[in-house]
Write a protein that holds these residues in place. Structure first.
Motif, PDB file in Angstrom:
ATOM      1  N   HIS A  20     107.467  62.043  12.836  1.00 46.66           N
ATOM      2  CA  HIS A  20     106.643  60.837  12.603  1.00 46.66           C
ATOM      3  C   HIS A  20     107.530  59.606  12.786  1.00 46.66           C
ATOM      4  CE1 HIS A  20     103.596  58.651   9.706  1.00 46.66           C
ATOM      5  NE2 HIS A  20     103.914  57.914  10.754  1.00 46.66           N
ATOM      6  N   HIS A  22     107.495  55.929  15.210  1.00 45.70           N
ATOM      7  CA  HIS A  22     106.797  55.083  16.185  1.00 45.70           C
ATOM      8  C   HIS A  22     107.805  54.420  17.113  1.00 45.70           C
ATOM      9  CE1 HIS A  22     102.859  55.100  14.009  1.00 45.70           C
ATOM     10  NE2 HIS A  22     103.649  55.346  12.978  1.00 45.70           N
ATOM     11  N   HIS A 207      97.108  59.658  11.750  1.00 46.85           N
ATOM     12  CA  HIS A 207      97.409  58.917  10.528  1.00 46.85           C
ATOM     13  C   HIS A 207      96.180  58.976   9.620  1.00 46.85           C
ATOM     14  CE1 HIS A 207     100.950  57.394  12.463  1.00 46.85           C
ATOM     15  NE2 HIS A 207     101.231  56.577  11.460  1.00 46.85           N
ATOM     16  N   HIS A 231     101.494  60.828   7.109  1.00 46.92           N
ATOM     17  CA  HIS A 231     101.375  60.360   5.714  1.00 46.92           C
ATOM     18  C   HIS A 231     100.535  61.364   4.923  1.00 46.92           C
ATOM     19  CE1 HIS A 231     103.418  56.686   6.696  1.00 46.92           C
ATOM     20  NE2 HIS A 231     102.499  56.355   7.589  1.00 46.92           N
ATOM     21  N   ASP A 288     109.072  56.797  10.187  1.00 44.37           N
ATOM     22  CA  ASP A 288     107.972  55.900  10.571  1.00 44.37           C
ATOM     23  C   ASP A 288     108.458  54.784  11.518  1.00 44.37           C
ATOM     24  OD1 ASP A 288     105.229  55.625  10.453  1.00 44.37           O
ATOM     25  OD2 ASP A 288     105.186  54.503   8.583  1.00 44.37           O
TER      26      ASP A 288
HETATM   27 ZN    ZN Z   1     103.192  56.051  11.131  1.00 37.37          ZN
END
Ligand code: ZN
Ligand code: ADE
Length: 346
Positions: A20, A22, A207, A231, A288
């Motif tokens: 996870h 980005h 998500h 998450h 993240d």
């Molecule tokens: Zn994320």
């Protein structure tokens, strides 16, 4: 014998995956600053005031602020070699944290220069990732993401583009962005895109349970067919959804520091990871948007170990979930899991 209390070195060497992460949270601030400097290009998304460009990344405190910042910062990136550098640096940081594989979420809506030329964007990222694999051994896969505020047909169009490109670096369809505007029911709008992706053999991650509550998690599983939830922590607000996640063995891609920074949980001590694990939910640890929070993957393991007095067993289990649930090809996953087994038994 492995030490009971993991040292920093033990954590860094622990074979793991990041699932996870980005791309948008991996743009170095220095690159953003340089991109604004030459021609006074401190332009902002339409209708918004141009943010000042500070010496350090901005202090982000909630999801909508984060998404606005990403629209602006990624909007400055218009050169293929910039994308290549960003991608290569992901593999370098992964190596430093002991991650043998990274699944990278890319949301084209944040990248106006590339959104309508995804082939060029993916080719540039692929060049950086290939160089990174040659230098560091890190494998990677791209999860191309729908934004929550897109329409049903935009989502379908994105999937069609991915299927047409059939780029070997792209492993999955993803969905991210803000679910906060009563958007839980919007999952039905994206179901056809996810179904088309599933049918064509793309993996699926979504998500949910960050800016949405437990219903968002349920819908991501039941309407989108998500194999992993990014998450997902708010599933705990509903015992039935908690039981569903546990029973289906759906892994949650947990990002502890992100949850604190964006105000989803008050502080790390109050992060629900212990309750999630006690509910038999499979949890991996991830970053993240690491460059915005000034963190790395090994550091997340360290912080969680300290906050919850986790030892090698618990950290090893979370590393295993990351490796089991990553979108690397079968052989690579098998190899990395073998490295983990050897590490934990050696
Ligand atoms: Zn994320
Ligand atoms: N895009 C980047 N970071 C995100 C997050 N934490 N939630 C939703 N979308 C995102």
């Amino acid at each position: 014998m492995t030490p009971l209390l993991p040292t920093e070195e033990w954590i860094r060497e622990l074979p793991k995956a990041e699932v996870h992460l980005h791309l948008e949270g991996c743009v170095p601030h220095e690159m953003v600053r340089r991109a604004t400097a030459p021609a006074g290009r401190a332009t902002a998304p339409a209708g918004r005031a141009a943010p000042l460009v500070p010496a350090a990344p901005p202090t982000i405190t909630n999801l909508s602020q984060l998404l606005t910042y990403l629209d602006w910062s990624c909007g400055l990136i218009d050169q293929a070699d910039q994308l290549e550098q960003i991608a290569y640096a992901i593999t370098t940081r992964a190596k430093h944290s002991g991650a043998g594989h990274v699944d990278i979420i890319v949301n084209p809506t944040h990248w106006p220069h590339w959104q309508h030329d995804l082939k060029a964007m993916i080719d540039a990222l692929d060049a950086g990732l290939r160089a990174g694999q040659a230098d560091h051994g890190t494998t990677t896969a791209l999860c191309i993401s729908i934004k929550r505020n897109q329409t049903r047909s935009e989502a379908l169009e994105l999937v069609d583009t991915l299927l047409e490109l059939a780029h070997p670096r792209v492993a999955a369809l993803s969905i991210d962005g803000n679910e906060a505007n009563g958007a839980e029911s919007h999952n039905s709008r994206f179901a056809p895109a996810f179904e088309r992706a599933r049918h064509a053999g793309l993996r699926r991650t979504a998500h949910a349970g960050e800016s949405s509550g437990p219903e968002g998690v349920r819908e991501a599983i039941e309407l989108l067919g998500a194999e992993r939830i990014d998450h997902g922590i708010r599933c705990l607000e509903d015992p039935q959804v908690t039981a569903l996640v546990a029973a289906r063995g759906i892994p949650l891609d947990i990002c502890p520091t992100s949850n604190v920074v964006l105000g989803v949980v008050r502080d790390l001590a109050n992060h629900p990871i212990k309750q999630l694990r006690a509910s038999n939910i499979r949890c991996s640890l991830n970053t993240d948007d690491p460059l915005l929070y000034d963190i790395d993957l090994a550091g997340e393991y360290e912080r969680v170990a300290e906050a919850f007095h986790y030892g090698t067993d618990e950290l090893g289990e979370m590393a295993r979930v990351g490796l089991e649930s990553c979108f690397a090809d079968e052989d690579r996953r098998f190899t990395l899991l073998k490295h983990l087994d050897d590490y934990l038994s050696g």
